[in-house]
Design a protein around this motif. Structure first.
Motif, PDB file in Angstrom:
ATOM      1  N   TRP A  93       0.665  -0.930  -0.051  1.00 11.43           N
ATOM      2  CA  TRP A  93       0.187   0.044   0.205  1.00 11.43           C
ATOM      3  C   TRP A  93       1.214   0.942  -0.048  1.00 11.43           C
ATOM      4  N   THR A  94       1.920   1.520   0.064  1.00 13.17           N
ATOM      5  CA  THR A  94       2.545   2.357   0.313  1.00 13.17           C
ATOM      6  C   THR A  94       3.047   2.435  -0.609  1.00 13.17           C
ATOM      7  N   LYS A  95       3.731   1.722  -1.210  1.00 10.36           N
ATOM      8  CA  LYS A  95       3.647   1.729  -2.850  1.00 10.36           C
ATOM      9  C   LYS A  95       3.234   2.008  -4.141  1.00 10.36           C
ATOM     10  N   LYS A  96       1.509   2.096  -3.169  1.00  7.83           N
ATOM     11  CA  LYS A  96       0.126   3.155  -3.582  1.00  7.83           C
ATOM     12  C   LYS A  96      -0.164   4.334  -3.251  1.00  7.83           C
ATOM     13  N   ASP A  97       0.441   4.431  -2.348  1.00  4.47           N
ATOM     14  CA  ASP A  97       0.639   6.246  -2.281  1.00  4.47           C
ATOM     15  C   ASP A  97       0.156   6.295  -0.703  1.00  4.47           C
ATOM     16  N   VAL A  98      -0.486   5.190  -0.586  1.00  5.40           N
ATOM     17  CA  VAL A  98      -1.320   5.560   1.171  1.00  5.40           C
ATOM     18  C   VAL A  98      -0.226   5.960   2.487  1.00  5.40           C
ATOM     19  N   VAL A  99       0.063   6.755   2.671  1.00  2.00           N
ATOM     20  CA  VAL A  99       0.657   6.205   4.049  1.00  2.00           C
ATOM     21  C   VAL A  99       0.213   5.365   4.813  1.00  2.00           C
ATOM     22  N   TRP A 100       0.985   5.074   5.117  1.00  2.31           N
ATOM     23  CA  TRP A 100       0.492   3.430   6.351  1.00  2.31           C
ATOM     24  C   TRP A 100       2.169   4.010   7.890  1.00  2.31           C
ATOM     25  N   LEU A 101       1.443   5.211   8.942  1.00  2.00           N
ATOM     26  CA  LEU A 101       1.584   5.106   9.857  1.00  2.00           C
ATOM     27  C   LEU A 101       1.709   4.311  11.863  1.00  2.00           C
ATOM     28  N   ARG A 102       2.795   3.923  11.920  1.00  2.00           N
ATOM     29  CA  ARG A 102       2.807   2.585  13.530  1.00  2.00           C
ATOM     30  C   ARG A 102       3.074   3.376  14.947  1.00  2.00           C
ATOM     31  N   VAL A 103       2.703   3.304  15.106  1.00  4.29           N
ATOM     32  CA  VAL A 103       2.599   4.084  16.063  1.00  4.29           C
ATOM     33  C   VAL A 103       3.177   3.615  18.066  1.00  4.29           C
ATOM     34  N   LEU A 104       3.584   4.130  18.486  1.00  4.99           N
ATOM     35  CA  LEU A 104       3.716   2.736  19.535  1.00  4.99           C
ATOM     36  C   LEU A 104       4.159   3.494  20.980  1.00  4.99           C
ATOM     37  N   SER A 105       2.593   3.310  21.662  1.00 11.13           N
ATOM     38  CA  SER A 105       2.864   3.617  22.858  1.00 11.13           C
ATOM     39  C   SER A 105       3.128   3.383  23.821  1.00 11.13           C
ATOM     40  N   SER A 106       3.885   2.332  23.772  1.00 19.37           N
ATOM     41  CA  SER A 106       4.237   1.698  24.672  1.00 19.37           C
ATOM     42  C   SER A 106       4.895   3.355  25.865  1.00 19.37           C
ATOM     43  N   ALA A 107       5.012   2.750  27.336  1.00 22.57           N
ATOM     44  CA  ALA A 107       5.643   3.794  27.551  1.00 22.57           C
ATOM     45  C   ALA A 107       6.542   3.213  28.538  1.00 22.57           C
ATOM     46  N   PRO A 108       7.590   3.957  28.954  1.00 19.72           N
ATOM     47  CA  PRO A 108       8.728   4.006  29.662  1.00 19.72           C
ATOM     48  C   PRO A 108       9.137   3.100  30.861  1.00 19.72           C
ATOM     49  N   GLY A 109      10.105   2.105  30.430  1.00 22.96           N
ATOM     50  CA  GLY A 109       9.624   1.038  31.992  1.00 22.96           C
ATOM     51  C   GLY A 109       8.655  -0.187  31.006  1.00 22.96           C
ATOM     52  N   LYS A 110       8.104   0.082  30.256  1.00 25.60           N
ATOM     53  CA  LYS A 110       6.758  -0.360  30.127  1.00 25.60           C
ATOM     54  C   LYS A 110       6.752  -1.457  28.538  1.00 25.60           C
ATOM     55  N   GLN A 111       6.646  -3.096  27.987  1.00 27.83           N
ATOM     56  CA  GLN A 111       7.431  -3.307  27.330  1.00 27.83           C
ATOM     57  C   GLN A 111       7.195  -2.910  26.122  1.00 27.83           C
ATOM     58  N   GLY A 112       7.613  -3.075  25.246  1.00 23.57           N
ATOM     59  CA  GLY A 112       8.028  -2.150  23.664  1.00 23.57           C
ATOM     60  C   GLY A 112       8.373  -0.841  23.824  1.00 23.57           C
ATOM     61  N   TYR A 113       8.887  -0.007  24.497  1.00 21.90           N
ATOM     62  CA  TYR A 113       9.458   1.060  24.517  1.00 21.90           C
ATOM     63  C   TYR A 113      10.851   1.118  24.107  1.00 21.90           C
ATOM     64  N   CYS A 114      10.967   1.899  23.539  1.00 21.77           N
ATOM     65  CA  CYS A 114      12.661   2.350  22.793  1.00 21.77           C
ATOM     66  C   CYS A 114      12.648   3.751  23.191  1.00 21.77           C
ATOM     67  N   SER A 115      14.017   4.086  22.889  1.00 17.68           N
ATOM     68  CA  SER A 115      14.405   5.280  22.526  1.00 17.68           C
ATOM     69  C   SER A 115      14.352   5.256  21.410  1.00 17.68           C
ATOM     70  N   PRO A 116      14.086   7.347  20.478  1.00 18.78           N
ATOM     71  CA  PRO A 116      14.233   7.298  19.200  1.00 18.78           C
ATOM     72  C   PRO A 116      15.494   6.355  18.448  1.00 18.78           C
ATOM     73  N   GLU A 117      16.758   6.122  19.344  1.00 15.52           N
ATOM     74  CA  GLU A 117      18.125   5.265  18.570  1.00 15.52           C
ATOM     75  C   GLU A 117      17.529   4.114  18.223  1.00 15.52           C
ATOM     76  N   GLU A 118      16.941   3.697  20.033  1.00 12.59           N
ATOM     77  CA  GLU A 118      16.424   1.680  19.510  1.00 12.59           C
ATOM     78  C   GLU A 118      15.082   1.951  18.527  1.00 12.59           C
ATOM     79  N   CYS A 119      14.618   2.564  18.621  1.00  5.61           N
ATOM     80  CA  CYS A 119      13.656   2.224  17.606  1.00  5.61           C
ATOM     81  C   CYS A 119      13.761   2.125  16.180  1.00  5.61           C
ATOM     82  N   GLU A 120      14.406   2.902  15.902  1.00  5.87           N
ATOM     83  CA  GLU A 120      15.117   3.429  14.376  1.00  5.87           C
ATOM     84  C   GLU A 120      15.650   2.025  14.648  1.00  5.87           C
ATOM     85  N   ALA A 121      16.785   1.718  15.208  1.00  9.59           N
ATOM     86  CA  ALA A 121      17.291   0.548  14.877  1.00  9.59           C
ATOM     87  C   ALA A 121      16.368  -0.969  14.763  1.00  9.59           C
ATOM     88  N   ALA A 122      14.979  -0.832  15.317  1.00  8.61           N
ATOM     89  CA  ALA A 122      14.101  -2.443  15.212  1.00  8.61           C
ATOM     90  C   ALA A 122      13.230  -1.988  14.219  1.00  8.61           C
TER      91      ALA A 122
END
Lengths: 206, 280
Positions: free
Chosen positions: A79-108
């Protein structure tokens, strides 16, 4: 004691506000947030395009199975190839599962070979609460006018964990986001505009 | 009784290694131990028995009810049984509310037995042994969620006359039976009405309880975390349930468990499946 009561009230109020507005056909609330690459993402900036919002958490087994099998990336890429915008949203709070710093998130993001347009970081949970996002993955499709076109589960196979492409109850497999975008871009009505999302709970701040 | 340890899925190490601050348990500290039990030590041709899936959960961890609520997933089982044997659906004990940051899930903590009725065919031959096999999948959560899967096997003899319950399992099954919702007493009148924003459930025939809690069995119909407003009627009560956004307007039935508690005494839980009328 007073503080506690006040914050409980505020949280309850915020959720009540979110559930008021979040409905298929209604306006999707605007938001602004930094993505993992450090860019600002604003929903209303994408007016005129379809936008997919995907709530995610790299540690949630439902998310892991979608990414480990390359299922989520395939739909993102299509879908992104067809000009659809796809935004993932990460709402894990610091200390909770899935939280990452911007650098860690970008690496993931790179490690998972994500094909989304961006991954928006929402450690305060503000965007998530606005949308009433409950699970990972919890999906929303916003139409070019900025209204909700689809909300709910990614597909009808919560039990399959990406192993077999068949619906949970034996019915044919359907990826609801893919189906909604296919129908919408063909100018058809979306046959399943709302489903119950499944997955891990979003790991909001307590 | 055989106990199978949960086998975690092959989550690629590359992904696990990337999880910053992931507070998942160390390997070997299994959050759920699952076993397959039978209420009686032997089977009798033509006589149904009750099997049970027993979950022993580590402190703080939970599994889910048939409607998991805002997140999670109910355990599921696929049976592999000898010819003529048939397992029924899981009989779900009354769940607990499991709140988490503004959301609400339904499930079980500690130890729980999920009973499953088993039909034994008339043709079963005394003197033989049968092997019952259950492939069980579950999701166990505590901050983080872990999927589990196990194939549990139980070998039982077939005898002319049934042997009584083994001492060990007797109490477990009795406790499970006590935790199942009951049918509503005959002298109560239940009415369920759907409005655009809420559902009203009224029960008449006995004074209002101190508290009433409805656990919706249908996912996505009732806003799980919303307050349920209890109003006393002359000889009964009315409970208002907030509908979920986007729940189907024309929903025809309401299914779930209603738990009533008075000032004193234990709570009573009733299984409910009733027609939803619309207000005109």
């Amino acid at each position: 004691m007073k503080m506690l009561k006040f914050s409980t009230f505020v949280a309850g109020f915020a959720l009540a506000v979110a559930t008021q507005a979040v409905e298929v056909g209604k306006k999707a609330p605007d938001f602004t947030g930094k993505d993992s690459a450090g860019h600002e993402q604003k929903l209303s900036a994408y007016k005129g395009k379809y936008v997919v919002l995907e709530w995610t958490n790299h540690g949630c087994p439902f998310v892991v199975s979608h990414y480990a099998k390359n299922k989520m990336q395939k739909v993102q890429e299509k879908w992104t190839k067809k000009d659809v915008v796809w935004l993932r949203v990460l709402s894990s709070a610091p200390g909770k599962q899935g939280y990452c710093s911007p650098e860690e998130c970008e690496a993931a993001v790179k490690e998972h070979k994500t094909k989304a347009s961006a991954t928006v970081l929402d450690p305060s949970g503000k965007i998530g609460k606005k949308y009433g996002a409950k699970t990972t993955p919890h999906m929303f499709v916003v139409d070019p006018k900025g209204n909700f076109a689809y909300m709910g589960a990614i597909d009808n196979a919560p039990r399959e964990d990406g192993k077999v492409s068949k619906g949970a109850d034996g019915s044919p497999f359907v990826n609801y986001v893919d189906q909604a975008l296919t129908e919408a871009l063909a100018g058809k009505a979306i046959s399943v505009p709302s489903t119950v999302p499944y997955g891990c709970g979003v790991k909001y701040k307590d | 009784m055989p106990i199978r340890r949960p086998r975690l899925r092959n989550i690629p190490l590359a992904i696990l290694a990337l999880l910053p601050l992931l507070s998942s348990p160390a390997l070997g500290e299994e959050p759920a131990q699952v076993s397959l039990l039978c209420e009686v030590a032997s089977l009798t041709p033509g006589k149904p028995v009750t099997l049970g899936l027993r979950f022993k959960l580590k402190k703080g961890w939970h599994i889910y009810w048939r409607n998991p609520g805002d997140s999670g997933q109910a355990p599921s089982v696929k049976w592999d049984l000898p010819k003529g044997f048939r397992a029924g659906e899981i009989l779900w004990p009354v769940p607990k509310k499991l709140p988490a940051s503004g959301m609400l899930d339904y499930g079980y903590e500690g130890e729980v037995l999920l009973p499953v009725p088993l039909e034994v065919p008339k043709q079963a031959k005394p003197g033989q042994e049968v092997l019952l096999s259950a492939k069980v999948k579950w999701l166990v959560c505590h901050e983080v969620c872990l999927p589990g899967e196990a194939t549990l096997k139980l070998q039982l003899p077939i005898k002319d006359r049934r042997m009584g319950p083994a001492m060990k399992t007797k109490g477990v099954f009795q406790k499970a039976r006590d935790s199942l919702p009951l049918p509503l007493p005959e002298d109560r009148r239940l009415t369920a009405i759907r409005g655009p924003k809420d559902l009203k459930l009224s029960l008449e025939g006995a004074p209002a309880p101190k508290t009433a809690t409805f656990f919706p069995a249908q996912p996505g119909l009732v806003e799980n975390a919303a307050a349920q407003d209890l109003k006393a009627l002359e000889n009964g009560f009315e409970l208002t349930l907030k509908r979920s956004e986007g729940s189907p307007q024309d929903v025809q039935t309401l299914e779930g468990v209603l738990v009533l508690k008075d000032e004193k005494g234990p709570s009573r839980a009733y299984g409910i499946s009733t027609k939803l009328y619309s207000l005109r």
